[in-house]
Design an enzyme around this catalytic site. Sequence first.
Site, PDB file in Angstrom:
ATOM      1  N   ASP A 151       0.858  -1.184   0.000  1.00 49.79           N
ATOM      2  CA  ASP A 151       0.000   0.000   0.000  1.00 49.79           C
ATOM      3  C   ASP A 151       0.891   1.228   0.000  1.00 49.79           C
ATOM      4  O   ASP A 151       2.100   1.125   0.050  1.00 49.79           O
ATOM      5  CB  ASP A 151      -0.836   0.050   1.294  1.00 49.79           C
ATOM      6  CG  ASP A 151      -1.754  -1.129   1.435  1.00 49.79           C
ATOM      7  OD1 ASP A 151      -2.318  -1.554   0.422  1.00 49.79           O
ATOM      8  OD2 ASP A 151      -1.906  -1.617   2.572  1.00 49.79           O
ATOM      9  N   LYS A 179      -3.626   2.348  -1.167  1.00 50.48           N
ATOM     10  CA  LYS A 179      -4.692   2.503  -0.200  1.00 50.48           C
ATOM     11  C   LYS A 179      -4.332   3.729   0.590  1.00 50.48           C
ATOM     12  O   LYS A 179      -3.230   3.836   1.104  1.00 50.48           O
ATOM     13  CB  LYS A 179      -4.684   1.272   0.700  1.00 50.48           C
ATOM     14  CG  LYS A 179      -5.942   1.053   1.463  1.00 50.48           C
ATOM     15  CD  LYS A 179      -5.929  -0.345   2.007  1.00 50.48           C
ATOM     16  CE  LYS A 179      -6.113  -0.333   3.483  1.00 50.48           C
ATOM     17  NZ  LYS A 179      -6.012  -1.633   4.096  1.00 50.48           N
ATOM     18  N   MET A 183      -7.438   7.230  10.528  1.00 51.07           N
ATOM     19  CA  MET A 183      -8.229   7.543   9.333  1.00 51.07           C
ATOM     20  C   MET A 183      -9.321   8.581   9.611  1.00 51.07           C
ATOM     21  O   MET A 183     -10.387   8.519   9.014  1.00 51.07           O
ATOM     22  CB  MET A 183      -8.888   6.270   8.772  1.00 51.07           C
ATOM     23  CG  MET A 183      -7.897   5.203   8.383  1.00 51.07           C
ATOM     24  SD  MET A 183      -8.679   3.681   7.830  1.00 51.07           S
ATOM     25  CE  MET A 183      -9.162   2.933   9.368  1.00 51.07           C
TER      26      MET A 183
HETATM   27  N1  SAH Z   1      -2.426  -0.906  10.118  1.00 50.42           N
HETATM   28  C1  SAH Z   1      -2.068   0.476  10.376  1.00 50.42           C
HETATM   29  C2  SAH Z   1      -3.259   1.403  10.327  1.00 50.42           C
HETATM   30  C3  SAH Z   1      -3.947   1.445   8.978  1.00 50.42           C
HETATM   31  S1  SAH Z   1      -5.164   2.695   8.886  1.00 50.42           S
HETATM   32  C4  SAH Z   1      -1.340   0.554  11.722  1.00 50.42           C
HETATM   33  O1  SAH Z   1      -1.335  -0.416  12.497  1.00 50.42           O
HETATM   34  O2  SAH Z   1      -0.732   1.591  11.984  1.00 50.42           O
HETATM   35  C5  SAH Z   1      -4.230   4.067   8.292  1.00 50.42           C
HETATM   36  C6  SAH Z   1      -4.236   5.168   9.311  1.00 50.42           C
HETATM   37  O3  SAH Z   1      -3.200   4.980  10.260  1.00 50.42           O
HETATM   38  C7  SAH Z   1      -3.986   6.543   8.749  1.00 50.42           C
HETATM   39  O4  SAH Z   1      -5.159   7.117   8.234  1.00 50.42           O
HETATM   40  C8  SAH Z   1      -3.511   7.288   9.984  1.00 50.42           C
HETATM   41  O5  SAH Z   1      -4.587   7.644  10.807  1.00 50.42           O
HETATM   42  C9  SAH Z   1      -2.717   6.223  10.705  1.00 50.42           C
HETATM   43  N2  SAH Z   1      -1.269   6.304  10.423  1.00 50.42           N
HETATM   44  C10 SAH Z   1      -0.503   5.372   9.840  1.00 50.42           C
HETATM   45  N3  SAH Z   1       0.786   5.767   9.792  1.00 50.42           N
HETATM   46  C11 SAH Z   1       0.828   6.982  10.377  1.00 50.42           C
HETATM   47  C12 SAH Z   1       1.881   7.918  10.646  1.00 50.42           C
HETATM   48  N4  SAH Z   1       3.152   7.670  10.313  1.00 50.42           N
HETATM   49  N5  SAH Z   1       1.556   9.076  11.261  1.00 50.42           N
HETATM   50  C13 SAH Z   1       0.286   9.340  11.616  1.00 50.42           C
HETATM   51  N6  SAH Z   1      -0.735   8.503  11.396  1.00 50.42           N
HETATM   52  C14 SAH Z   1      -0.472   7.332  10.788  1.00 50.42           C
END
Ligand code: SAH
Length: 242
Positions: free
Chosen positions: A34, A56, A170
């Site tokens: 992704d 995504k 998100m």
């Molecule tokens: N599986 C991922 C989450 C997927 S949903 C996990 O465990 O982190 C994707 C969301 O994660 C984004 O919309 C944001 O809200 C958050 N996110 C992921 N990486 C991020 C980052 N480096 N900084 C801030 N938010 C982040």
Amino acid sequence: MAKVYLTGAGPGDIELLTIKALRVIEEADVIIYDRLANPEILKKAKKSCEFIYVGKEDGRHIMPQDDINEIIYKSSLNYKNVVRLKGGDPFVFGRGGEEALYLFTRDVEFEIIPGITSAVSVPAYAGIPVTHRGVSKSFRVLTGHEASKKDVSNMNFEDLRTDDTIVFLMGLHNLSKISKKLIEIGKGKNCPVAVISKGTTIEQKVVVGTLLDIAAKAKNIPTPALIIVGEVVKLREKLKWF
Ligand code: SAH
């Protein structure tokens, strides 16, 4: 026999990749990925490795999940080591469970490699512990994306009448709706909120405010970003380190 590794890429800082994830990435024949907080990770793959982007963003699929499942499956027919690389942890709002179930129905061998989820590590890099003795005894991780379906009515806000720390993934595009709703259910207008963008990377930005003013303050902040609500946010004043 092919094997699919449903692998967490961590939140961004490449050093937050696990040793196990790094190994399967180095051995991968194909990597299905992704939008990653840190695309540098892909450079760890061998020269002959193929890359398939199934982009995504913020939970909005550029490609339908069924198509992604099919691509992972087909890859398992054509390659030996298949890595399905997902931001953070594959089972935290990553739909990794669905992909694993699909592989199960197709009789494809798979392994889950957990990753460091952004839900906890991104606040940590902003100097915000998700729990803290005497401040917050627990934390919840929610999707703020549900809210985008015209309104936030299908989110159970009543449930959030709590002093727990709340982390919304998100949710950036719904920030004003979310903060309004939280005030409506009785959270104080001055309840501290932080929005953290591109956490754990050199581009990390943190905006701190209250339920009342955070939406205006965080207006132009880039994604990926998460929202953290609760008294623990105040600890950043002293624990900010990155
Ligand atoms: N599986 C991922 C989450 C997927 S949903 C996990 O465990 O982190 C994707 C969301 O994660 C984004 O919309 C944001 O809200 C958050 N996110 C992921 N990486 C991020 C980052 N480096 N900084 C801030 N938010 C982040």
